[in-house]
Design a protein around this motif. Structure first.
Motif, PDB file in Angstrom:
ATOM      1  N   LEU A   7       0.863  -1.172   0.000  1.00 62.19           N
ATOM      2  CA  LEU A   7       0.000   0.000   0.000  1.00 62.19           C
ATOM      3  C   LEU A   7       0.904   1.228   0.000  1.00 62.19           C
ATOM      4  CD1 LEU A   7      -2.385  -1.370   2.709  1.00 62.19           C
ATOM      5  CD2 LEU A   7      -3.145  -0.727   0.425  1.00 62.19           C
ATOM      6  N   LYS A   8       0.606   2.157  -0.882  1.00 61.21           N
ATOM      7  CA  LYS A   8       1.507   3.295  -1.074  1.00 61.21           C
ATOM      8  C   LYS A   8       0.998   4.537  -0.337  1.00 61.21           C
ATOM      9  CE  LYS A   8       3.449   1.695  -5.436  1.00 61.21           C
ATOM     10  NZ  LYS A   8       3.848   2.066  -6.818  1.00 61.21           N
ATOM     11  N   VAL A   9       1.929   5.189   0.356  1.00 62.72           N
ATOM     12  CA  VAL A   9       1.629   6.362   1.165  1.00 62.72           C
ATOM     13  C   VAL A   9       2.378   7.566   0.616  1.00 62.72           C
ATOM     14  CG1 VAL A   9       1.780   7.399   3.465  1.00 62.72           C
ATOM     15  CG2 VAL A   9       1.256   4.948   3.219  1.00 62.72           C
ATOM     16  N   ALA A  10       1.653   8.660   0.399  1.00 64.21           N
ATOM     17  CA  ALA A  10       2.253   9.940   0.006  1.00 64.21           C
ATOM     18  C   ALA A  10       2.255  10.850   1.221  1.00 64.21           C
ATOM     19  CB  ALA A  10       1.473  10.577  -1.138  1.00 64.21           C
ATOM     20  N   LEU A  11       3.378  11.490   1.469  1.00 67.76           N
ATOM     21  CA  LEU A  11       3.535  12.349   2.637  1.00 67.76           C
ATOM     22  C   LEU A  11       3.627  13.805   2.185  1.00 67.76           C
ATOM     23  CD1 LEU A  11       4.055  12.617   5.701  1.00 67.76           C
ATOM     24  CD2 LEU A  11       6.484  12.185   5.233  1.00 67.76           C
ATOM     25  N   LEU A  12       2.701  14.624   2.664  1.00 65.90           N
ATOM     26  CA  LEU A  12       2.708  16.055   2.365  1.00 65.90           C
ATOM     27  C   LEU A  12       3.249  16.800   3.568  1.00 65.90           C
ATOM     28  CD1 LEU A  12      -0.836  16.467   0.711  1.00 65.90           C
ATOM     29  CD2 LEU A  12       1.328  15.734  -0.331  1.00 65.90           C
ATOM     30  N   ALA A  43       5.794   6.408  -0.882  1.00 69.20           N
ATOM     31  CA  ALA A  43       5.893   6.528  -2.337  1.00 69.20           C
ATOM     32  C   ALA A  43       6.289   7.928  -2.808  1.00 69.20           C
ATOM     33  CB  ALA A  43       4.556   6.150  -2.979  1.00 69.20           C
ATOM     34  N   GLY A  44       6.263   8.911  -1.928  1.00 67.45           N
ATOM     35  CA  GLY A  44       6.623  10.270  -2.309  1.00 67.45           C
ATOM     36  C   GLY A  44       6.481  11.207  -1.128  1.00 67.45           C
ATOM     37  N   VAL A  45       7.323  12.241  -1.123  1.00 67.45           N
ATOM     38  CA  VAL A  45       7.310  13.219  -0.033  1.00 67.45           C
ATOM     39  C   VAL A  45       7.329  14.614  -0.650  1.00 67.45           C
ATOM     40  CG1 VAL A  45       8.445  14.054   2.059  1.00 67.45           C
ATOM     41  CG2 VAL A  45       8.607  11.618   1.434  1.00 67.45           C
ATOM     42  N   ALA A  46       6.264  15.371  -0.444  1.00 73.43           N
ATOM     43  CA  ALA A  46       6.179  16.724  -0.998  1.00 73.43           C
ATOM     44  C   ALA A  46       6.700  17.725   0.031  1.00 73.43           C
ATOM     45  CB  ALA A  46       4.739  17.058  -1.379  1.00 73.43           C
ATOM     46  N   VAL A  47       7.639  18.578  -0.395  1.00 72.92           N
ATOM     47  CA  VAL A  47       8.255  19.564   0.496  1.00 72.92           C
ATOM     48  C   VAL A  47       8.379  20.894  -0.225  1.00 72.92           C
ATOM     49  CG1 VAL A  47       9.565  17.794   1.740  1.00 72.92           C
ATOM     50  CG2 VAL A  47      10.599  18.956  -0.220  1.00 72.92           C
ATOM     51  N   ARG A  48       8.641  21.947   0.533  1.00 73.63           N
ATOM     52  CA  ARG A  48       8.883  23.266  -0.065  1.00 73.63           C
ATOM     53  C   ARG A  48      10.347  23.480  -0.383  1.00 73.63           C
ATOM     54  NH1 ARG A  48       6.382  27.600   3.902  1.00 73.63           N
ATOM     55  NH2 ARG A  48       7.395  26.201   5.398  1.00 73.63           N
ATOM     56  N   ARG A  49      11.248  22.902   0.432  1.00 75.74           N
ATOM     57  CA  ARG A  49      12.689  23.105   0.244  1.00 75.74           C
ATOM     58  C   ARG A  49      13.347  21.766  -0.083  1.00 75.74           C
ATOM     59  NH1 ARG A  49      11.379  26.075   4.791  1.00 75.74           N
ATOM     60  NH2 ARG A  49      12.304  24.513   6.174  1.00 75.74           N
ATOM     61  N   PRO A  50      13.484  21.449  -1.348  1.00 76.96           N
ATOM     62  CA  PRO A  50      13.999  20.131  -1.727  1.00 76.96           C
ATOM     63  C   PRO A  50      15.481  19.931  -1.416  1.00 76.96           C
ATOM     64  CG  PRO A  50      13.746  21.520  -3.659  1.00 76.96           C
ATOM     65  CD  PRO A  50      13.116  22.264  -2.525  1.00 76.96           C
ATOM     66  N   ASP A  51      16.219  21.019  -1.228  1.00 73.60           N
ATOM     67  CA  ASP A  51      17.662  20.890  -1.007  1.00 73.60           C
ATOM     68  C   ASP A  51      18.023  20.583   0.438  1.00 73.60           C
ATOM     69  OD1 ASP A  51      18.063  21.471  -3.687  1.00 73.60           O
ATOM     70  OD2 ASP A  51      18.218  23.630  -3.328  1.00 73.60           O
ATOM     71  N   ALA A  68       0.836  17.016  -8.167  1.00 79.43           N
ATOM     72  CA  ALA A  68       1.133  15.866  -9.016  1.00 79.43           C
ATOM     73  C   ALA A  68       1.231  14.589  -8.193  1.00 79.43           C
ATOM     74  CB  ALA A  68       2.430  16.109  -9.783  1.00 79.43           C
ATOM     75  N   LEU A  69       1.769  14.702  -6.982  1.00 81.61           N
ATOM     76  CA  LEU A  69       1.918  13.526  -6.128  1.00 81.61           C
ATOM     77  C   LEU A  69       0.563  12.943  -5.756  1.00 81.61           C
ATOM     78  CD1 LEU A  69       3.689  11.614  -4.454  1.00 81.61           C
ATOM     79  CD2 LEU A  69       3.692  13.335  -2.625  1.00 81.61           C
ATOM     80  N   VAL A  70      -0.382  13.789  -5.348  1.00 76.97           N
ATOM     81  CA  VAL A  70      -1.688  13.261  -4.919  1.00 76.97           C
ATOM     82  C   VAL A  70      -2.552  12.838  -6.101  1.00 76.97           C
ATOM     83  CG1 VAL A  70      -1.643  14.610  -2.790  1.00 76.97           C
ATOM     84  CG2 VAL A  70      -2.798  15.543  -4.799  1.00 76.97           C
TER      85      VAL A  70
END
Length: 433
Positions: A7-12, A43-51, A68-70
């Motif tokens: 089961l895939k989890v996306a983290l915002l 499955a993915g982590v959405a952030v404001r500061r990728p660096d 796009a992630l959701v």
């Protein structure tokens, strides 16, 4: 038999809470899989500061495109821990539209527009869970929504903000003033650089709206909650409280009217007896006291904030939602069938502690008592003593019997107009008796 497809989890969001969610998902992967009946995969982590360096998280999972992630379509659960109203609301509703259930810790959004989120979840046959939105790690939302679903809840009263409880506890135990206690809370990381949301009661008010809605099966929005902060609480208030065998807490109080035809929700500082369970809640801990018709009095206690405690609540919801998906079912949605009105603060009936600075001369007490009588507020006790600095002034403390808040407001307004009343030093409600 365990299902092999994860089961895939996306983290915002990957701040204090989000990073702990990701860490626990990784380190406890086997245990989570065993409890759910299928593996769970970040499955993915959405952030404001990728660096920014995020230890333990595969950099390939990081994205700045939360939308796009959701929308991916293969996501089973979206965990939203970014907070605020937008873009959180749009991202959650988009997740529902694309077949994902949602676990959120967003108290502000749920309090302001929970109805929209519930409707979107129901429309698309998805779950909306939010245990972490109120009282951190303390299991509270699920007991109210599920364990007590067969009971009638009449009152929910609690300490739901750790920062304010820490400040008030320090003022009580050490004699510190408000600013001194706030400075200590800031130095220890309990208070934000801008503590307004906590000390002015906004955070607690959002939680009160959520609790009232669940407890009374009616829609209660943030705007329905009466709110007072605790910045005006003084050492003198604590001294008066001790004389009454009380302490002072910032309380969120949700009540069903005696006739059952309306509800109230409010946040304000209040004196409570030292014998009440909430009086012993120390430091930055939270506690919620529930009064139900059949179950009686219940107490929920524990850490109300912090990365690990909040992540614990989030992952509890993730496990529940994932189990529902495996069973092709959903958990409880919105229950607002009662549609009870939310009464204004003026209708609330409670006791009051009023401290007055008055002229130190004969007849003053009689004038003050007359004002109370004219507004239908019965006096329980009176204490009067002269000021140590002289000047012809005295301190008069009046504790009332139970009375409507509107009557007390009228009383105070009339007292301010008396020539013999130099000022109203403080007004404090008395709860928990």
């Amino acid at each position: 038999m365990m299902r092999t497809r994860p089961l895939k989890v996306a983290l915002l969001g990957c701040g204090v809470v989000g990073s702990e969610v990701a860490r626990i998902m990784t380190t406890h992967a086997d245990d989570l899989a065993a409890r759910i009946g299928a593996p769970v995969e970040l499955a993915g982590v959405a952030v404001r500061r990728p660096d920014k360096v995020r230890g333990g998280i595969d950099p390939a999972l990081i994205t700045t495109d939360a939308t796009a992630l959701v929308k991916r379509g293969d996501i089973d659960v979206v965990v939203e821990v970014i907070g605020g109203i937008e873009p959180a609301r749009a991202l959650i509703t988009t997740a529902f539209e694309h077949g994902a259930s949602v676990v959120s810790a967003n108290k502000a959004l749920l309090a302001q527009d929970g109805a929209t989120l519930y409707a979107a979840a129901e429309q698309h046959g998805q779950d909306l869970y939010y245990e972490a939105a109120v009282a951190g790690a303390i299991p509270l939302i699920r007991p109210l929504r599920e364990s007590l679903a067969g009971d009638k809840i009449n009152r929910v009263m609690g300490i739901v903000n750790g920062t304010t409880n820490f400040i008030l506890d320090k003022m009580d135990s050490t004699g510190a003033g408000y600013q001194e206690a706030l400075d200590e809370a800031t130095a220890l990381g309990y208070a934000e650089a801008d503590p307004t949301a906590d000390v002015e009661g906004f955070d607690a008010a959002a939680k009160a709206a959520i609790l009232a809605g669940i407890a009374f099966h009616t829609r209660v929005r943030l705007d329905d909650v009466y709110r007072e902060g605790m910045t005006e609480v003084t050492a003198a208030d604590f001294a008066s409280a001790r004389q009454m065998g009380c302490t002072i807490k910032l309380l969120a109080i949700c009540e069903r009217a005696a006739d059952g035809e309306s509800v109230t929700a409010r946040v304000h500082p209040a004196m409570i007896p030292l014998s009440h369970p909430l009086a012993s809640v120390r430091e930055a801990y939270n506690a919620v006291f529930v009064e139900a018709e059949a179950a009686g009095q219940l107490m929920f206690y524990g850490p109300g904030a912090g990365g690990s405690p909040t992540a614990s609540a989030v992952l509890g919801d993730v496990v529940a939602v994932c189990r529902n998906r495996l069973n092709e079912a959903t958990g409880p949605g919105e229950s607002a069938y009662t549609q009870l009105p939310v009464s204004p603060m003026g209708d609330v009936v409670t006791r009051y502690h009023i401290s007055l600075d008055v002229a130190d001369k004969p007849g003053v007490l009689a004038q003050v008592a007359t004002v109370f009588a004219e507004h239908g507020v019965s006096i329980d006790t009176v204490r009067q003593h002269g000021r140590q600095d002289g000047g012809g002034e005295a301190s008069l403390v009046v504790v009332t019997h139970r009375a409507p808040d509107a009557a007390l407001s009228g009383t105070v307004e009339a007292l301010r107009k008396l020539d013999t009343v130099r000022g109203v030093a403080s007004i404090m409600r008395v709860e928990g008796e």
